[in-house]
Structure formats: structure tokens, C-alpha cells
Design a protein around this motif. Sequence first.
Motif, PDB file in Angstrom:
ATOM      1  N   LEU A  71     -68.643  71.060 -20.868  1.00 35.99           N
ATOM      2  CA  LEU A  71     -70.006  71.735 -21.135  1.00 35.99           C
ATOM      3  C   LEU A  71     -70.914  70.899 -21.999  1.00 35.99           C
ATOM      4  O   LEU A  71     -71.680  70.390 -22.108  1.00 35.99           O
ATOM      5  CB  LEU A  71     -69.949  73.455 -21.346  1.00 35.99           C
ATOM      6  CG  LEU A  71     -71.687  73.779 -21.331  1.00 35.99           C
ATOM      7  CD1 LEU A  71     -72.285  74.024 -20.065  1.00 35.99           C
ATOM      8  CD2 LEU A  71     -71.250  75.317 -22.010  1.00 35.99           C
ATOM      9  N   GLU A  72     -69.994  70.899 -23.324  1.00 31.03           N
ATOM     10  CA  GLU A  72     -70.612  70.301 -24.792  1.00 31.03           C
ATOM     11  C   GLU A  72     -70.794  68.807 -24.254  1.00 31.03           C
ATOM     12  O   GLU A  72     -71.935  68.587 -24.771  1.00 31.03           O
ATOM     13  CB  GLU A  72     -69.788  70.641 -25.806  1.00 31.03           C
ATOM     14  CG  GLU A  72     -69.101  71.946 -26.021  1.00 31.03           C
ATOM     15  CD  GLU A  72     -70.117  72.931 -26.573  1.00 31.03           C
ATOM     16  OE1 GLU A  72     -71.381  72.893 -25.897  1.00 31.03           O
ATOM     17  OE2 GLU A  72     -69.846  73.860 -27.235  1.00 31.03           O
ATOM     18  N   LEU A  73     -69.810  68.183 -23.990  1.00 33.05           N
ATOM     19  CA  LEU A  73     -70.022  66.740 -23.906  1.00 33.05           C
ATOM     20  C   LEU A  73     -70.749  66.217 -22.529  1.00 33.05           C
ATOM     21  O   LEU A  73     -71.386  65.217 -22.923  1.00 33.05           O
ATOM     22  CB  LEU A  73     -68.655  65.998 -24.001  1.00 33.05           C
ATOM     23  CG  LEU A  73     -67.812  66.473 -25.325  1.00 33.05           C
ATOM     24  CD1 LEU A  73     -66.652  65.803 -25.156  1.00 33.05           C
ATOM     25  CD2 LEU A  73     -68.646  66.036 -26.509  1.00 33.05           C
ATOM     26  N   ASP A 106     -73.037  69.325 -33.583  1.00 32.19           N
ATOM     27  CA  ASP A 106     -72.465  70.926 -33.458  1.00 32.19           C
ATOM     28  C   ASP A 106     -71.513  70.616 -32.347  1.00 32.19           C
ATOM     29  O   ASP A 106     -70.106  71.123 -32.159  1.00 32.19           O
ATOM     30  CB  ASP A 106     -73.366  71.761 -33.247  1.00 32.19           C
ATOM     31  CG  ASP A 106     -74.256  72.152 -34.520  1.00 32.19           C
ATOM     32  OD1 ASP A 106     -73.797  71.607 -35.657  1.00 32.19           O
ATOM     33  OD2 ASP A 106     -74.973  73.051 -34.384  1.00 32.19           O
ATOM     34  N   GLU A 107     -72.166  70.405 -30.923  1.00 29.88           N
ATOM     35  CA  GLU A 107     -71.535  70.374 -29.638  1.00 29.88           C
ATOM     36  C   GLU A 107     -70.175  69.349 -29.591  1.00 29.88           C
ATOM     37  O   GLU A 107     -69.178  70.010 -29.088  1.00 29.88           O
ATOM     38  CB  GLU A 107     -72.336  70.080 -28.575  1.00 29.88           C
ATOM     39  CG  GLU A 107     -73.767  70.824 -28.586  1.00 29.88           C
ATOM     40  CD  GLU A 107     -73.194  72.504 -28.390  1.00 29.88           C
ATOM     41  OE1 GLU A 107     -72.473  72.932 -28.693  1.00 29.88           O
ATOM     42  OE2 GLU A 107     -74.252  73.168 -27.705  1.00 29.88           O
ATOM     43  N   ALA A 108     -70.439  68.460 -30.309  1.00 31.16           N
ATOM     44  CA  ALA A 108     -69.203  67.456 -30.419  1.00 31.16           C
ATOM     45  C   ALA A 108     -68.064  67.924 -31.046  1.00 31.16           C
ATOM     46  O   ALA A 108     -66.805  67.994 -30.968  1.00 31.16           O
ATOM     47  CB  ALA A 108     -69.646  66.225 -31.047  1.00 31.16           C
ATOM     48  N   ASP A 191     -66.572  80.891 -35.103  1.00 28.65           N
ATOM     49  CA  ASP A 191     -67.418  79.784 -35.802  1.00 28.65           C
ATOM     50  C   ASP A 191     -68.383  79.121 -34.643  1.00 28.65           C
ATOM     51  O   ASP A 191     -69.359  78.927 -34.740  1.00 28.65           O
ATOM     52  CB  ASP A 191     -66.453  78.564 -36.067  1.00 28.65           C
ATOM     53  CG  ASP A 191     -65.794  78.868 -37.487  1.00 28.65           C
ATOM     54  OD1 ASP A 191     -66.089  79.972 -37.991  1.00 28.65           O
ATOM     55  OD2 ASP A 191     -64.855  78.173 -38.001  1.00 28.65           O
ATOM     56  N   HIS A 192     -67.517  79.311 -33.342  1.00 30.64           N
ATOM     57  CA  HIS A 192     -68.456  78.566 -32.429  1.00 30.64           C
ATOM     58  C   HIS A 192     -69.727  79.328 -31.961  1.00 30.64           C
ATOM     59  O   HIS A 192     -70.953  79.034 -31.862  1.00 30.64           O
ATOM     60  CB  HIS A 192     -67.611  78.576 -30.822  1.00 30.64           C
ATOM     61  CG  HIS A 192     -68.092  77.582 -30.081  1.00 30.64           C
ATOM     62  ND1 HIS A 192     -67.673  77.108 -28.855  1.00 30.64           N
ATOM     63  CD2 HIS A 192     -69.480  76.995 -29.968  1.00 30.64           C
ATOM     64  CE1 HIS A 192     -68.671  76.438 -28.091  1.00 30.64           C
ATOM     65  NE2 HIS A 192     -69.697  76.415 -28.481  1.00 30.64           N
ATOM     66  N   ALA A 193     -69.404  80.622 -31.930  1.00 28.98           N
ATOM     67  CA  ALA A 193     -70.425  81.681 -31.708  1.00 28.98           C
ATOM     68  C   ALA A 193     -71.587  81.699 -32.848  1.00 28.98           C
ATOM     69  O   ALA A 193     -72.697  81.758 -32.198  1.00 28.98           O
ATOM     70  CB  ALA A 193     -69.766  83.200 -31.639  1.00 28.98           C
ATOM     71  N   ASP A 195     -72.526  79.143 -34.429  1.00 22.73           N
ATOM     72  CA  ASP A 195     -73.403  77.830 -34.213  1.00 22.73           C
ATOM     73  C   ASP A 195     -74.350  78.074 -33.095  1.00 22.73           C
ATOM     74  O   ASP A 195     -75.471  77.657 -32.987  1.00 22.73           O
ATOM     75  CB  ASP A 195     -72.617  76.644 -34.055  1.00 22.73           C
ATOM     76  CG  ASP A 195     -71.988  76.024 -35.231  1.00 22.73           C
ATOM     77  OD1 ASP A 195     -72.334  76.377 -36.449  1.00 22.73           O
ATOM     78  OD2 ASP A 195     -70.954  75.327 -35.245  1.00 22.73           O
ATOM     79  N   GLU A 196     -73.684  78.765 -32.037  1.00 20.59           N
ATOM     80  CA  GLU A 196     -74.554  79.028 -30.783  1.00 20.59           C
ATOM     81  C   GLU A 196     -75.790  79.672 -30.885  1.00 20.59           C
ATOM     82  O   GLU A 196     -76.658  79.649 -30.288  1.00 20.59           O
ATOM     83  CB  GLU A 196     -73.860  79.474 -29.600  1.00 20.59           C
ATOM     84  CG  GLU A 196     -72.547  78.337 -29.230  1.00 20.59           C
ATOM     85  CD  GLU A 196     -73.322  77.066 -28.626  1.00 20.59           C
ATOM     86  OE1 GLU A 196     -74.297  77.109 -28.125  1.00 20.59           O
ATOM     87  OE2 GLU A 196     -72.583  75.993 -28.969  1.00 20.59           O
ATOM     88  N   ALA A 197     -75.690  80.705 -31.693  1.00 19.90           N
ATOM     89  CA  ALA A 197     -76.962  81.597 -32.027  1.00 19.90           C
ATOM     90  C   ALA A 197     -77.978  80.745 -32.641  1.00 19.90           C
ATOM     91  O   ALA A 197     -79.232  80.978 -32.132  1.00 19.90           O
ATOM     92  CB  ALA A 197     -76.550  82.755 -33.190  1.00 19.90           C
TER      93      ALA A 197
HETATM   94 FE   FE2 Z   1     -71.221  74.500 -28.287  1.00 18.91          FE
END
Ligand code: FE2
Length: 305
Positions: A71-73, A106-108, A191-193, A195-197
Motif C-alpha cells: 500500500l505504502e510503496l 513517512d510511508e517509505a 508509531d505508524h498510527a 503518523d497516519e493521523a
Molecule cells: Fe503509512
Amino acid sequence: MSMNYDQWEAACGVRSGPRHRLEANQAPEATYFPLALVPYAAEVEKRWGRPVCQELLVHRLYEYLRFTELLELKSINHVGTLIAFDELIVPMSRELRSQAFLLIRDEAHHATGADDVAHQIELATGVSRLPSAKPQFLHRLGAMREAQDKDLAPLIDVAFATISETLISGSLAQIPKDPNVVSLVRGYTADHARDEARHSSYFSEFFAKFWPQLPVAVREQLGLLLPELSLAFLEPDYASHQRVLEAIGLSATESRKLVQQAYPAEQAATAVRRPLQGTIRLFQRVGVFDDHRTHDAFAERGLIG
Ligand SMILES: [Fe+2]
Ligand SMILES: [Fe+2]
């Protein structure tokens, strides 16, 4: 409201968070993925025993991590790049373009973290990841791109990224809260959550500028595809469930039966409506449903009442 460039720069997980590591000694009740997120896990434990169920949860984690990486990449960062280089059919502000670079970073980082977590768990458990298989969202996205005019393809990607970045993913919210899940997985997901906010506000702001600028004919075409794009993200990936159950030793028939019972067809619409609420409100706010055919398309798929 989304944060400004400096706040984002400082707050992102890649700058402020540690590398999460697997603890050597785990409690006997520790699992690698929440039992509550795998509706057939209790049944597997009852019929095939705890070690088989534990292996199932390791594989469900691996599938979740692979989904995250792809999804991210392949999806979000593809769209982030289109925004960063101003390659969409409508112009973007300097601010949204600069923040797209932060988004890509962030996504990487999330994809890198997912690979790192999976690798640490492979080494600790001896359970290898299954050969990489295309998740259903990529199949469905690819099929939609092929069925439409070539010019629409990047807009389909943008709409899909907006949906997936503004909905509230059940797993991202629930994994950090489960006390039985190993701290490596909880820490990485928390941590991911965080960033996703930030990404959710970013995409809301982006889409509010993007959608109204599109030509009416494009909005009409793209609007009709939004329900299928939502379902491509939110519907269970049946093939993935089936593949994992067979990998841990169940027959094809047993696996199919378990998955069918766990995700009854009559509950499918309700299950996808809940996480989609924020996205639907965004669509309402920017006028997506002003075209009654788009509204009807959502209603027909059971996504709005
Ligand atoms: Fe993400
Ligand atoms: Fe994101």
C-alpha cells in the motif's frame, strides 16, 4: 487542521521514533497479532491446538505487514509523487507539494519498518513468510484502471489513496491496544498510527482542493468508481485468508468453510461502513454526493443509508 511543514518534519516517526526490537523473553500468552482481529482464530485453536493457532497469527501479521508495504510503496507513494511533482490535471499549492515529500518519507519508513518487523519475527520463530502474493486491493485497482480511459488511471489512484488515508483502519487502531501482542508489533503499529493521523488531515485538505477543480465530466466518471475503490480496500482478502490456512495445514475445504463462516455475506456492508465514516463525511463536505448518481452508487453497494 493539518500541521505545518516544520511541525510535521519534527514529529514524523522516522525522525523521532526508535527502531523497535523483539524482546528475547516473551510471556507464555504473548501473540504476534491480536486474536480478536482474526475471527476464525478461536475455532482454529479449539480444533487444531494452540501452536497451530500461534502460527496462524504469525502469518496474519505477515500478511498485514505485506499489505502495508505494498500500500505504502505502490499506491500512496505513487500518488505522493504525482502531488510532489505537480503532475495531476489540476495544479497544487506549494505547501501541499512540499508536504507530499514528507508524506513519501513517512510511508517509505512505514514500509521499511514492516519489513524489519517481519524479518525479526521470522528469525525468532522460524516461521517464514509465504511467497509474496498480490493482495486483492492491487488486483481490483489494476482491473479498474484497465477498464477505464487511460487518462483516468492517475485519478483512480488519487481517489484510492484518499480513501485509504482518510478511513480509520481497524487493525491500525486495535493492534497497539492488545496487551497480549508482543511489544515489537504494538510499538511499530502505534508509531505508524500516529503518523497516519497526520496523513488523514493532509489528504482531507488535499482532496478538498483537488475534487472541486476537476472538470464536471471527470467528477461524474470518477464519482461512480468511489464505492468500488472503498470496497477494494475494506473487503476481506479472502484469497489471503485461504492461503494462510492451507499453509498451516488445513485442507482447502476446511479453510474455505472457516473463512465463509467468519465473514458472513449479510454482514459485509455493515463491516465496511463503520471505518468509512470519516471518508464519507469528507465526500459530503466537498460535494461528491451533489451528483445523485454517485450518491446512488454508494447506496447500491450498501455504503450509505
Ligand atoms: Fe503509512
Ligand atoms: Fe499514510
